[in-house]
Design a protein around this motif. Sequence first.
Motif, PDB file in Angstrom:
ATOM      1  N   ALA A 129      78.414  70.028  55.425  1.00 31.92           N
ATOM      2  CA  ALA A 129      77.636  68.856  54.491  1.00 31.92           C
ATOM      3  C   ALA A 129      78.333  67.517  55.575  1.00 31.92           C
ATOM      4  O   ALA A 129      77.347  66.729  55.591  1.00 31.92           O
ATOM      5  N   ALA A 130      79.445  67.572  55.812  1.00 32.94           N
ATOM      6  CA  ALA A 130      80.140  66.433  56.309  1.00 32.94           C
ATOM      7  C   ALA A 130      79.479  66.190  57.811  1.00 32.94           C
ATOM      8  O   ALA A 130      79.311  65.130  58.314  1.00 32.94           O
ATOM      9  N   SER A 131      79.416  67.490  58.594  1.00 40.73           N
ATOM     10  CA  SER A 131      78.691  67.607  59.958  1.00 40.73           C
ATOM     11  C   SER A 131      77.459  67.017  59.950  1.00 40.73           C
ATOM     12  O   SER A 131      76.859  66.101  60.554  1.00 40.73           O
ATOM     13  N   ARG A 132      76.484  67.420  58.888  1.00 39.72           N
ATOM     14  CA  ARG A 132      74.951  66.928  58.608  1.00 39.72           C
ATOM     15  C   ARG A 132      75.112  65.455  58.451  1.00 39.72           C
ATOM     16  O   ARG A 132      74.192  64.803  59.144  1.00 39.72           O
ATOM     17  N   LYS A 133      75.910  64.950  57.683  1.00 38.17           N
ATOM     18  CA  LYS A 133      75.827  63.342  57.470  1.00 38.17           C
ATOM     19  C   LYS A 133      76.575  62.769  58.569  1.00 38.17           C
ATOM     20  O   LYS A 133      75.560  61.696  59.083  1.00 38.17           O
ATOM     21  N   ASN A 155      75.990  63.827  61.724  1.00 35.95           N
ATOM     22  CA  ASN A 155      74.771  63.897  62.849  1.00 35.95           C
ATOM     23  C   ASN A 155      73.744  62.968  62.232  1.00 35.95           C
ATOM     24  O   ASN A 155      73.193  62.264  62.956  1.00 35.95           O
ATOM     25  N   GLN A 156      73.457  62.824  60.827  1.00 33.99           N
ATOM     26  CA  GLN A 156      72.356  61.896  60.616  1.00 33.99           C
ATOM     27  C   GLN A 156      72.830  60.377  60.856  1.00 33.99           C
ATOM     28  O   GLN A 156      71.915  59.703  61.415  1.00 33.99           O
ATOM     29  N   LEU A 195      74.923  59.450  63.279  1.00 35.74           N
ATOM     30  CA  LEU A 195      74.904  59.318  64.800  1.00 35.74           C
ATOM     31  C   LEU A 195      73.388  59.376  65.264  1.00 35.74           C
ATOM     32  O   LEU A 195      73.066  58.446  66.134  1.00 35.74           O
ATOM     33  N   GLN A 196      72.465  59.974  64.696  1.00 33.83           N
ATOM     34  CA  GLN A 196      70.985  59.903  64.883  1.00 33.83           C
ATOM     35  C   GLN A 196      70.711  58.528  64.608  1.00 33.83           C
ATOM     36  O   GLN A 196      69.793  57.859  65.426  1.00 33.83           O
ATOM     37  N   GLY A 197      70.659  58.113  63.443  1.00 31.79           N
ATOM     38  CA  GLY A 197      70.467  56.668  63.026  1.00 31.79           C
ATOM     39  C   GLY A 197      70.881  55.560  64.074  1.00 31.79           C
ATOM     40  O   GLY A 197      70.404  54.670  64.487  1.00 31.79           O
ATOM     41  N   ALA A 198      72.363  55.778  64.285  1.00 31.32           N
ATOM     42  CA  ALA A 198      72.800  54.684  65.312  1.00 31.32           C
ATOM     43  C   ALA A 198      72.156  54.945  66.592  1.00 31.32           C
ATOM     44  O   ALA A 198      71.801  53.799  67.199  1.00 31.32           O
ATOM     45  N   MET A 199      71.867  55.957  67.026  1.00 31.37           N
ATOM     46  CA  MET A 199      71.340  56.101  68.522  1.00 31.37           C
ATOM     47  C   MET A 199      69.666  55.639  68.394  1.00 31.37           C
ATOM     48  O   MET A 199      69.239  54.930  69.533  1.00 31.37           O
ATOM     49  N   ILE A 200      69.079  55.636  67.551  1.00 29.25           N
ATOM     50  CA  ILE A 200      67.740  55.412  67.074  1.00 29.25           C
ATOM     51  C   ILE A 200      67.667  53.549  66.980  1.00 29.25           C
ATOM     52  O   ILE A 200      67.148  52.974  67.648  1.00 29.25           O
ATOM     53  N   ALA A 201      68.748  53.212  66.397  1.00 31.66           N
ATOM     54  CA  ALA A 201      68.894  51.868  66.214  1.00 31.66           C
ATOM     55  C   ALA A 201      69.415  51.195  67.553  1.00 31.66           C
ATOM     56  O   ALA A 201      68.833  50.209  67.720  1.00 31.66           O
ATOM     57  N   ALA A 202      70.127  51.654  68.226  1.00 35.07           N
ATOM     58  CA  ALA A 202      70.483  51.312  69.538  1.00 35.07           C
ATOM     59  C   ALA A 202      69.592  51.277  70.634  1.00 35.07           C
ATOM     60  O   ALA A 202      69.312  50.507  71.196  1.00 35.07           O
ATOM     61  N   GLU A 203      68.558  52.392  70.429  1.00 33.05           N
ATOM     62  CA  GLU A 203      67.457  52.473  71.263  1.00 33.05           C
ATOM     63  C   GLU A 203      66.284  51.420  70.947  1.00 33.05           C
ATOM     64  O   GLU A 203      65.928  50.775  71.889  1.00 33.05           O
ATOM     65  N   GLU A 204      66.298  51.184  69.693  1.00 35.80           N
ATOM     66  CA  GLU A 204      65.437  50.099  69.434  1.00 35.80           C
ATOM     67  C   GLU A 204      65.894  48.819  69.504  1.00 35.80           C
ATOM     68  O   GLU A 204      64.938  48.094  70.340  1.00 35.80           O
ATOM     69  N   GLN A 205      67.250  48.788  69.477  1.00 40.41           N
ATOM     70  CA  GLN A 205      67.758  47.333  69.898  1.00 40.41           C
ATOM     71  C   GLN A 205      67.680  47.102  71.598  1.00 40.41           C
ATOM     72  O   GLN A 205      67.383  46.199  71.804  1.00 40.41           O
ATOM     73  N   ALA A 206      67.848  48.236  72.366  1.00 39.04           N
ATOM     74  CA  ALA A 206      67.609  48.274  73.474  1.00 39.04           C
ATOM     75  C   ALA A 206      66.286  47.838  74.082  1.00 39.04           C
ATOM     76  O   ALA A 206      66.191  47.291  75.246  1.00 39.04           O
ATOM     77  N   PHE A 207      65.382  47.947  73.521  1.00 34.30           N
ATOM     78  CA  PHE A 207      63.895  47.709  73.701  1.00 34.30           C
ATOM     79  C   PHE A 207      63.336  46.394  73.035  1.00 34.30           C
ATOM     80  O   PHE A 207      62.078  46.333  73.019  1.00 34.30           O
ATOM     81  N   THR A 208      64.122  45.797  72.085  1.00 31.39           N
ATOM     82  CA  THR A 208      63.482  44.639  71.479  1.00 31.39           C
ATOM     83  C   THR A 208      64.292  43.367  71.783  1.00 31.39           C
ATOM     84  O   THR A 208      65.490  43.344  72.083  1.00 31.39           O
ATOM     85  N   ASP A 209      63.444  42.476  71.830  1.00 33.34           N
ATOM     86  CA  ASP A 209      64.108  41.060  71.962  1.00 33.34           C
ATOM     87  C   ASP A 209      64.535  40.539  70.779  1.00 33.34           C
ATOM     88  O   ASP A 209      63.689  40.283  69.874  1.00 33.34           O
ATOM     89  N   THR A 210      65.930  40.059  70.735  1.00 31.56           N
ATOM     90  CA  THR A 210      66.423  39.794  69.532  1.00 31.56           C
ATOM     91  C   THR A 210      65.753  38.372  68.961  1.00 31.56           C
ATOM     92  O   THR A 210      65.942  38.525  67.793  1.00 31.56           O
ATOM     93  N   LEU A 211      65.371  37.587  69.659  1.00 29.60           N
ATOM     94  CA  LEU A 211      64.880  36.296  69.060  1.00 29.60           C
ATOM     95  C   LEU A 211      63.618  36.538  68.182  1.00 29.60           C
ATOM     96  O   LEU A 211      63.421  36.020  67.159  1.00 29.60           O
TER      97      LEU A 211
END
Length: 335
Positions: free
Chosen positions: A144-148, A150-151, A153-169
């Motif tokens: 359960a801890a591993s699933r949480k 992973n979730q 980490l996956q959320g952080a990766m998605i957020a990082a990827e979105e941030q990398a492709f997004t103009d912050t202003l």
Amino acid sequence: MTCQRTLFALLDVLCPMHVVLNTSGHVSHAGPTAVKIAGDRPLVGERFLELFELLRPRAVTSMAQLLQVAGVKLHLRTREPTQSGIKGVLVPLPDGGGAVVNLSFGISILDAVRDYALTSADFAATDLTIEMLYLVEAKSAAMAASRKLNQRLQGAMIAAEEQAFTDTLTGLKNRRALDHILPRLVQERRAFGLMHLDLDFFKAVNDTMGHPAGDHVLQRVARVLVESSRDDDCVARVGGDEFVLVFRGITDDETLGRIAQRIISEVEKPIAFQEQTCKVSASVGIAVFPGDVEATVDQLMADADRALYASKHKGRATYTIFAPCPRQKDSPDVL
């Protein structure tokens, strides 16, 4: 009688899931765990072979036959309604005084724990089942801890990827996103219209009213561009006051020109900022990829850039559509 009570007390501690049979094969005593799994059905006084169905060895129908399989692993099943699989072993009491049958759920213990709400108190302290239950519980907690994790980490990766492709202003896509989208569309031969937009007089806003005013203008223009495009289109800020729009499937000059003119009209509207008014306009260059010709991203961007500067040369606040072979047509929207 005292010896019998002492024996029962010992059995209750050492093997709480047991039954004691008298000489006729009826239950004379049952351990606390055996009583618990029986639920509302009484055990004492009931015939053992009517409480449990003996699957192996077969053809055992009497107490005498039970005694003949003493020491042999018994495969049993509880009667209706649960019909749980149970293992057992029978040991005769001395002087022909009946027998003790020690019971176990075997590999079905996890189902039994769930079905009968068993806890560690329902097993002998030295029973390896306790260790297994602890291991299963620890494994479940770890999974359960591993699933949480992973979730997260996956959320952080998605957020990082979105941030990398997004103009912050502006919240639009950035040049990196555009560099990812355009080559794929060209490679897959998907037709699109490419619009390169540059703001006119934006430097004057920054110089006279400050960068906060300039940022406000860029955010307002970004909203205009998003409102003028579809969800499947791409709107990107690729420089200080430069934007690129990719309209999937739109390649006809009339539609692209109509979109460009609407954008120009909206951008020209005065923009209020802290009791002041910002005024800018937009020059637009358009290139088209029909999907059935050879082209590169660099070539298409260069074509749109040439059309943009043609619009600047014509006096700004207009659009130009790049044409590889200039058409014999007096039109302000064709290069």
